[in-house]
Enzyme design. Structure first.
Site, PDB file in Angstrom:
ATOM      1  CE  LYS A  21      -3.561  -0.219   2.632  1.00  0.00           C
ATOM      2  NZ  LYS A  21      -4.639  -0.370   1.648  1.00  0.00           N
ATOM      3  NE  ARG A  91      -6.903   3.672   4.178  1.00  0.00           N
ATOM      4  CZ  ARG A  91      -8.068   3.278   3.690  1.00  0.00           C
ATOM      5  NH1 ARG A  91      -8.262   2.017   3.396  1.00  0.00           N
ATOM      6  NH2 ARG A  91      -9.052   4.123   3.478  1.00  0.00           N
ATOM      7  N   GLY A 100      -8.404  -7.878   3.587  1.00  0.00           N
ATOM      8  CA  GLY A 100      -9.295  -8.197   4.686  1.00  0.00           C
ATOM      9  C   GLY A 100      -8.649  -8.914   5.850  1.00  0.00           C
ATOM     10  CG  MET A 102      -3.065  -7.815   8.614  1.00  0.00           C
ATOM     11  SD  MET A 102      -1.363  -7.353   8.275  1.00  0.00           S
ATOM     12  CE  MET A 102      -1.430  -7.018   6.523  1.00  0.00           C
ATOM     13  NE  ARG A 334      -5.002  -4.315  -3.018  1.00  0.00           N
ATOM     14  CZ  ARG A 334      -5.539  -4.605  -1.839  1.00  0.00           C
ATOM     15  NH1 ARG A 334      -4.786  -4.532  -0.747  1.00  0.00           N
ATOM     16  NH2 ARG A 334      -6.795  -4.959  -1.726  1.00  0.00           N
ATOM     17  CG  HIS A 450      -4.042 -43.798  -1.009  1.00  0.00           C
ATOM     18  ND1 HIS A 450      -5.402 -43.831  -1.264  1.00  0.00           N
ATOM     19  CD2 HIS A 450      -3.470 -44.643  -1.887  1.00  0.00           C
ATOM     20  CE1 HIS A 450      -5.620 -44.669  -2.257  1.00  0.00           C
ATOM     21  NE2 HIS A 450      -4.468 -45.183  -2.649  1.00  0.00           N
ATOM     22  CB  SER A 758      13.508 -41.384 -10.257  1.00  0.00           C
ATOM     23  OG  SER A 758      12.332 -40.597 -10.176  1.00  0.00           O
ATOM     24  CB  CYS A 825       8.974 -39.820  -9.545  1.00  0.00           C
ATOM     25  SG  CYS A 825       9.701 -40.958  -8.339  1.00  0.00           S
ATOM     26  CE1 TYR A 845      11.916 -37.935 -14.235  1.00  0.00           C
ATOM     27  CE2 TYR A 845      14.008 -38.224 -15.348  1.00  0.00           C
ATOM     28  CZ  TYR A 845      13.000 -38.723 -14.547  1.00  0.00           C
ATOM     29  OH  TYR A 845      13.074 -40.003 -14.060  1.00  0.00           O
TER      30      TYR A 845
END
Length: 871
Positions: A21, A91, A100, A102, A334, A450, A758, A825, A845
């Site tokens: 702000k 503020r 919303g 604070m 902002r 799971h 992996s 993985c 990867y």
């Protein structure tokens, strides 16, 4: 140290110091926009406040007094002056938007004397400001709040009573005398209300600092991973008033539509109101277009500001404004929060407009929000009757009827209806029910439980760890939000927010759009890290390939065993009395697995497929109910008691660290021999069709070089035997899953026997911390709340511990075998922050659930661009 910075003197890019702000107000001031004067108490003061035991830093209020004096001098007013009172807003302002979360206080500086000075010429306006100030100060600073969530706000109760007395519907219809009475009534609730404006200001600054650590702010920070150490700034600004009459207004606007990304001026305003009225819902705002009709000059000025701000910031802005006596004043700008769809569309359109380049467009993406474009969502305009909250394990939305067993889910699905599978927790045996369920809800479990892992792989909405619900599967009931639900009752799950709602809430379909395709094209041109998927079926594989997966990094063979037609053969194999019995049962399993692999190889034509050989403990497959015990006994030709005794033989005290993975194949090599034969036969059959097959066989739970050496020899012997019998060549590789700390330490030795590594980061996190990922939900909230852990380590990789082991294994593995292919993985492969880490340590990867593939692609490109090494 200087803790106070005037708007005219601040560095606009220092959001870390000035807050979002404050930085926006500094920027607008420099641009010459109409900004009421003010100053910022920096985040360093907030940090000092908490460091020093919640005390304002020495000398801070002296700086604040001087800054207030400078503001007053510009306006010809003074704080506490009965004739020319200066009023200010106080503020919060974190470096990131936390709407919303604070606290804010308006009209500070009023007391029984200064209100009379403000009232000259407009008594109603002055007493309206005073009653607002007393209520806000009483709430934020003095803690006068409702006793419970169901109780009414005490100040609102008094206002409602006054409206009833005066037979009016709205606050704006109350007279000055009515408002004066309300101030007296409000103060009656607050006997120690301070009249000294300087005391008001000091306490207000401290209260805003306190709000940085209120429960909702802590929850919000935890959701988005914002560190508690950031703190909040405080902006103190001269008040301008949108509640002085019909030529006044206040509003919030976005320079583009934050929901759709369309280039339209989007917002709402209220005439004769103050800013909090718009966001608090006290009155129904009007669309911004109406402002042009009511206050055309102010609207024209606002459009000019909109154009100037977007051109300057080169992004959609969220702005707050007030019109006082026809003059426009800017209170905030902002970067605006937006949906995933709007995020992508705005970035792509800004590139087309020449405002930013593709690099900036990629870096502006919140990779996690890409999910929103791929799943159906709850209609944001719909009413929500929320009865429980849990962890948002898999995004999207689902509406369906409650079922408590996988079998009931199948029965309901066969009738053409949508089941919601509700369980205390799921197990691999629930897979067939999960497959047909519209969504999944569990009382236990974390983000890598799971239920969470499988649901994400399926692209199904899933909420886990909803600890407030009580599931009685036997009785067929669910208690949530103080209500009792039964099987067949309808619920709606919002897997993006983790909300459980009663009844059927309307959904809206996913809309990926052409913009996402274009953005992902830029992403793929930038990233170095490849992205694969975790997939166990041809449907998973096809979905992931459509999302841009470059192969399968984890095919979990055990997930293929739980089909009702297969589980009996698996149980026969486990409970067989000898090797001959096991091989007889495995002979039934082999063609089933071969068929599965053939389907997957066809879908992934030309891309690598990493198949993990059987990993879980055998007890997960064992019969549990009396009917299952009888079925297996009949198949084996033995008594139920014999089967029950055989079951007991496989019970382990700590099965996750027990007889599983390669340890199974050391004792029962015929299990892996059968699986390798199925893989090899499938590869040959599909390759003969002209499909390019690239099988990679992965050995799990390796911690000793002897384990990988024995398993590598087993795989080569069986695979080569199939190739020799077929007189056909299919290239293949043999590697290992690195999921034990010891494997990381001796990675150089293991690399000598492996073609690839992996990292199974789910188990590596468990074994490094000694945490159970399925039980961590009992204590993780306390660890996060007390800042023992900054983040859930099963969601974002722990760089200092688990990450250090990964880096060590990469270094030692490649020292022993340069060019060793290394992937990830575990579920961390779909977490943007974790993807950045894996890029940094040199992985080749990452692999993740199908619906997280686009997220990982974006995160990989961002990591490459930030590191300065895009491909």
């Amino acid at each position: 140290m200087t803790y106070v910075v005037d708007f005219a003197d601040g560095e606009p890019k220092r959001k870390d110091l000035l807050g979002g702000k404050g930085a926006g107000l500094v920027e607008m001031t420099r641009l010459g926009l109409p900004v009421p004067p003010g100053f910022i108490v920096t985040t360093e003061a907030c940090t000092a406040y908490y460091r020093d035991g919640k005390k304002l830093p020495a000398g801070l209020m002296d700086e604040v007094r001087a800054a207030v004096g400078r503001v007053g001098a510009k306006l010809g007013a003074s704080l506490g002056d009965p004739a020319r009172p200066l009023l200010v807003s106080v503020r919060s302002g974190a470096r990131v938007s936390m709407p919303g979360m604070m606290d804010t206080i308006l009209n500070l500086g009023l007391n029984d004397k200064t209100v009379e000075g403000l009232a000259a010429g407009n008594a109603r306006f002055a007493w309206d400001c005073y009653r607002r100030f007393v209520a806000m100060f009483g709430d934020v600073v003095m803690g006068m709040k409702p006793k419970s969530e169901t109780d009414a706000d005490p100040f609102d109760q008094l206002i409602e009573r006054k409206r009833h007395e005066r037979h009016v519907e709205k606050d704006v219809d109350l007279s000055a005398d009515d408002l004066k009475d309300l101030v007296r009534s409000f103060k009656g609730l607050l006997p120690a209300f301070p009249d000294d404006p300087w005391e008001q200001l000091e306490r207000a600054v401290a209260a805003v600092f306190e709000s940085w650590d209120n429960p909702r702010a802590r929850t919000y920070r935890a959701m988005y991973g914002y560190p508690a150490e950031w703190g909040t700034a405080v902006t103190v600004q001269a008040m301008v008033f949108g509640n002085m009459g019909d030529d006044c207004a206040t509003g919030v606007a976005f320079t583009r539509d934050p929901a759709t990304g369309d280039r339209i001026f989007y917002g709402e305003f209220l005439p004769n109101a103050q800013g909090e009225d718009v966001v608090a819902g006290i009155r129904t705002p009007q669309p911004l277009a109406e402002l042009e009709r009511l206050l055309p000059a102010a609207y024209r000025d606002l459009v000019g500001v909109r154009d100037k701000l977007e051109a300057h910031f080169r992004d959609m802005q969220d702005i707050e404004f007030t019109v006082q006596r026809g003059k426009l004043w800017m209170l905030q700008t902002r970067t605006g929060k937006r949906t995933g769809h709007a995020m992508v569309k705005i970035a792509v359109e800004l590139v087309h407009e020449g405002a930013i380049d593709t690099r900036e467009a990629i870096l502006r993406q919140d990779a996690s929000k890409i999910d929103e474009l791929l799943h159906p969502m709850v209609d944001p305009e719909a009413h929500r009757d929320v009865v429980a909250h849990g962890l948002p394990a898999s995004p999207g939305a689902a509406v369906g009827k409650i079922v408590f067993t996988a079998r009931d889910a199948q029965v309901l699905a066969e009738k053409g209806e949508s089941p919601l599978l509700v369980r205390v927790e799921t197990s691999p045996e629930d897979i067939h029910g999960m497959k047909v369920a519209a969504g999944i809800l569990t009382a236990r479990g974390g983000m890598t439980s799971h239920a969470a892992v499988v649901a994400r792989g399926m692209g199904k909405c899933c909420i886990v760890g909803a600890s407030s619900i009580q599931v009685d599967a036997r009785g067929g009931t669910l208690r949530a939000g103080g209500r009792l639900f039964r099987a067949g009752d309808v619920l709606t799950l919002d897997g993006t927010k983790g909300e459980v709602m009663a009844g059927a809430v309307p959904l809206v379909p996913a809309r990926p759009g052409a913009e996402l395709t274009e953005l992902l094209g830029w992403v793929d041109a930038a990233r170095r890290l490849h992205v694969r998927t975790n997939a166990d079926t041809k449907i998973d594989a096809r979905t992931a390939r459509a999302f841009g997966a470059e192969g399968i990094g984890l095919c979990r063979t055990e997930h293929m065993f739980f089909d009702p037609e297969r589980i009996l053969a698996v149980r026969q194999m486990i409970l067989a009395a000898d090797e001959a019995g096991r091989r007889a049962a495995l002979a039934k399993i082999l063609p089933m697995q071969r068929g599965d692999f053939m389907e997957i190889f066809r879908v992934m034509d030309g891309l690598p497929v990493t198949v993990r050989l059987l990993d879980p403990p055998l007890h997960e497959f064992l019969p549990k109910t009396e009917a299952e015990l009888a079925e297996v006994a009949g198949a084996l030709g033995v008594s139920v008691e014999t089967v029950r005794a055989l079951n007991a033989h496989h019970v382990e005290q700590n099965p996750m660290l027990g007889h599983r993975g390669c340890r199974l194949a050391v004792t029962y090599p015929e299990i892996y021999e059968t699986q390798v034969t199925a893989i090899a036969e499938a590869a040959v059959a599909v390759a003969r069709e002209g499909v390019a097959v690239i099988p990679e066989i992965m050995i799990p739970i390796v911690g000793l070089v002897g384990e990988i050496a024995i398993m590598r020899e087993l795989v080569r012997r069986k695979f080569d035997a199939v190739l020799a019998a077929a007189a056909f060549e299919v290239p293949y590789t043999v590697g290992t899953m690195i999921e034990l700390p010891r494997a990381c330490v001796v990675a150089g030795d293991i690399a000598a026997e492996a073609d690839f590594f992996s990292f199974g980061t789910n188990d590596l996190t468990q074994t490094t911390f000694g945490f159970s990922r399925d039980d961590i939900g009992h204590f993780l909230p306390a660890y996060l709340d007390r800042r023992i852990l900054p983040l859930d380590p099963f969601v974002t990789v722990d760089r200092d511990g688990v990450g250090a082991l990964v880096a060590l294994a990469v270094e030692r593995g490649r020292a022993a075998k340069p060019g060793l292919k290394i992937g990830v993985c575990g579920e961390h492969g779909g977490d943007p922050a974790s993807v950045t880490f894996f890029h940094e340590v040199g992985c080749d990867y990452v692999s993740c659930s199908p619906f997280r593939v686009p997220i990982a692609r974006v995160a990989a490109a961002q990591a490459a661009l930030r590191a300065g090494n895009p491909r």
